[in-house]
Design a protein around this motif. Structure first.
Motif, PDB file in Angstrom:
ATOM      1  N   SER A   7      53.173 -12.424  41.678  1.00  0.00           N
ATOM      2  CA  SER A   7      51.994 -11.558  41.643  1.00  0.00           C
ATOM      3  C   SER A   7      52.433 -10.114  41.832  1.00  0.00           C
ATOM      4  O   SER A   7      53.289  -9.825  42.670  1.00  0.00           O
ATOM      5  CB  SER A   7      51.034 -11.945  42.766  1.00  0.00           C
ATOM      6  OG  SER A   7      50.021 -10.969  42.908  1.00  0.00           O
ATOM      7  N   GLY A   9      50.362  -7.947  42.879  1.00  0.00           N
ATOM      8  CA  GLY A   9      49.340  -7.417  43.779  1.00  0.00           C
ATOM      9  C   GLY A   9      49.852  -6.476  44.844  1.00  0.00           C
ATOM     10  O   GLY A   9      49.287  -5.401  45.057  1.00  0.00           O
ATOM     11  N   LYS A  10      50.933  -6.858  45.529  1.00  0.00           N
ATOM     12  CA  LYS A  10      51.464  -5.994  46.597  1.00  0.00           C
ATOM     13  C   LYS A  10      51.958  -4.671  46.042  1.00  0.00           C
ATOM     14  O   LYS A  10      51.724  -3.616  46.642  1.00  0.00           O
ATOM     15  CB  LYS A  10      52.583  -6.706  47.355  1.00  0.00           C
ATOM     16  CG  LYS A  10      52.091  -7.824  48.229  1.00  0.00           C
ATOM     17  CD  LYS A  10      53.241  -8.483  48.968  1.00  0.00           C
ATOM     18  CE  LYS A  10      52.714  -9.658  49.782  1.00  0.00           C
ATOM     19  NZ  LYS A  10      53.807 -10.366  50.476  1.00  0.00           N
ATOM     20  N   ARG A  13      48.932  -2.540  45.118  1.00  0.00           N
ATOM     21  CA  ARG A  13      48.326  -1.937  46.313  1.00  0.00           C
ATOM     22  C   ARG A  13      49.155  -0.753  46.799  1.00  0.00           C
ATOM     23  O   ARG A  13      48.617   0.312  47.110  1.00  0.00           O
ATOM     24  CB  ARG A  13      48.203  -2.978  47.426  1.00  0.00           C
ATOM     25  CG  ARG A  13      47.540  -2.445  48.681  1.00  0.00           C
ATOM     26  CD  ARG A  13      47.411  -3.490  49.786  1.00  0.00           C
ATOM     27  NE  ARG A  13      46.787  -4.709  49.292  1.00  0.00           N
ATOM     28  CZ  ARG A  13      47.391  -5.897  49.249  1.00  0.00           C
ATOM     29  NH1 ARG A  13      48.635  -6.039  49.662  1.00  0.00           N
ATOM     30  NH2 ARG A  13      46.761  -6.953  48.787  1.00  0.00           N
ATOM     31  N   GLN A  23      40.164   1.563  46.082  1.00  0.00           N
ATOM     32  CA  GLN A  23      39.897   0.577  45.036  1.00  0.00           C
ATOM     33  C   GLN A  23      38.703   1.019  44.194  1.00  0.00           C
ATOM     34  O   GLN A  23      38.722   0.882  42.969  1.00  0.00           O
ATOM     35  CB  GLN A  23      39.646  -0.798  45.651  1.00  0.00           C
ATOM     36  CG  GLN A  23      40.886  -1.428  46.231  1.00  0.00           C
ATOM     37  CD  GLN A  23      40.634  -2.794  46.832  1.00  0.00           C
ATOM     38  OE1 GLN A  23      39.499  -3.199  47.041  1.00  0.00           O
ATOM     39  NE2 GLN A  23      41.706  -3.524  47.107  1.00  0.00           N
ATOM     40  N   SER A  43      40.120  -6.145  43.794  1.00  0.00           N
ATOM     41  CA  SER A  43      40.621  -6.571  45.094  1.00  0.00           C
ATOM     42  C   SER A  43      41.367  -7.903  44.980  1.00  0.00           C
ATOM     43  O   SER A  43      42.431  -8.092  45.579  1.00  0.00           O
ATOM     44  CB  SER A  43      39.468  -6.694  46.086  1.00  0.00           C
ATOM     45  OG  SER A  43      39.922  -7.182  47.328  1.00  0.00           O
ATOM     46  N   LYS A  44      40.825  -8.813  44.190  1.00  0.00           N
ATOM     47  CA  LYS A  44      41.483 -10.113  43.981  1.00  0.00           C
ATOM     48  C   LYS A  44      42.822  -9.953  43.274  1.00  0.00           C
ATOM     49  O   LYS A  44      43.762 -10.696  43.540  1.00  0.00           O
ATOM     50  CB  LYS A  44      40.576 -11.053  43.192  1.00  0.00           C
ATOM     51  CG  LYS A  44      39.402 -11.561  44.005  1.00  0.00           C
ATOM     52  CD  LYS A  44      38.523 -12.474  43.187  1.00  0.00           C
ATOM     53  CE  LYS A  44      37.332 -12.929  44.029  1.00  0.00           C
ATOM     54  NZ  LYS A  44      36.459 -13.841  43.304  1.00  0.00           N
ATOM     55  N   GLU A  46      44.841  -7.359  43.645  1.00  0.00           N
ATOM     56  CA  GLU A  46      45.759  -6.894  44.674  1.00  0.00           C
ATOM     57  C   GLU A  46      46.137  -8.015  45.644  1.00  0.00           C
ATOM     58  O   GLU A  46      47.238  -8.024  46.178  1.00  0.00           O
ATOM     59  CB  GLU A  46      45.164  -5.712  45.447  1.00  0.00           C
ATOM     60  CG  GLU A  46      45.214  -4.413  44.686  1.00  0.00           C
ATOM     61  CD  GLU A  46      44.902  -3.203  45.547  1.00  0.00           C
ATOM     62  OE1 GLU A  46      44.639  -3.359  46.767  1.00  0.00           O
ATOM     63  OE2 GLU A  46      44.913  -2.081  45.006  1.00  0.00           O
ATOM     64  N   GLN A  47      45.242  -8.945  45.857  1.00  0.00           N
ATOM     65  CA  GLN A  47      45.517 -10.066  46.758  1.00  0.00           C
ATOM     66  C   GLN A  47      46.324 -11.172  46.083  1.00  0.00           C
ATOM     67  O   GLN A  47      46.790 -12.102  46.740  1.00  0.00           O
ATOM     68  CB  GLN A  47      44.208 -10.660  47.275  1.00  0.00           C
ATOM     69  CG  GLN A  47      43.429  -9.745  48.182  1.00  0.00           C
ATOM     70  CD  GLN A  47      42.036 -10.283  48.465  1.00  0.00           C
ATOM     71  OE1 GLN A  47      41.763 -11.466  48.293  1.00  0.00           O
ATOM     72  NE2 GLN A  47      41.147  -9.404  48.893  1.00  0.00           N
ATOM     73  N   ASP A  49      45.017 -13.165  43.785  1.00  0.00           N
ATOM     74  CA  ASP A  49      44.088 -14.269  43.526  1.00  0.00           C
ATOM     75  C   ASP A  49      43.459 -14.214  42.136  1.00  0.00           C
ATOM     76  O   ASP A  49      42.589 -15.011  41.823  1.00  0.00           O
ATOM     77  CB  ASP A  49      42.963 -14.266  44.570  1.00  0.00           C
ATOM     78  CG  ASP A  49      43.472 -14.560  45.962  1.00  0.00           C
ATOM     79  OD1 ASP A  49      44.506 -15.247  46.092  1.00  0.00           O
ATOM     80  OD2 ASP A  49      42.837 -14.094  46.933  1.00  0.00           O
TER      81      ASP A  49
END
Length: 83
Positions: A7, A9-10, A13, A23, A43-44, A46-47, A49
């Motif tokens: 992912s 995501g990190k 972010r 965001q 947000s998902k 970045e997480q 998901d």
């Protein structure tokens, strides 16, 4: 072996925070460029998901003024590790 559940995501972010954007601000800039995106979906992403689309990566690179590789920093092992 490369993990099939990687992912960005990190990294996303970190890049967003480095650009001093919320965001909501990122989502607004995406929508201004014609991409429909809700803050909850962003947000998902970045997480980790939600699977991000290539077109979303492209517009985020423009918003953050980064190279595509910056999203994948630290995720993809070098070829030498597999030789």
């Amino acid at each position: 072996m490369i993990d099939n559940n990687l992912s960005i995501g990190k990294n996303l972010r970190r890049i967003r925070r480095d650009c001093d954007l919320t965001q909501d601000q990122v989502v607004a800039q995406m929508e201004n460029r014609g991409f429909k995106m809700s803050r909850s979906i962003y947000s998902k992403i970045e997480q980790g998901d939600y699977n991000i689309r290539v077109s979303e990566i492209m517009v985020l690179a423009l918003i953050f003024k980064v190279r595509y590789n910056d999203f994948f920093d630290g995720l993809i092992p070098t070829i030498e590790e597999h030789i």
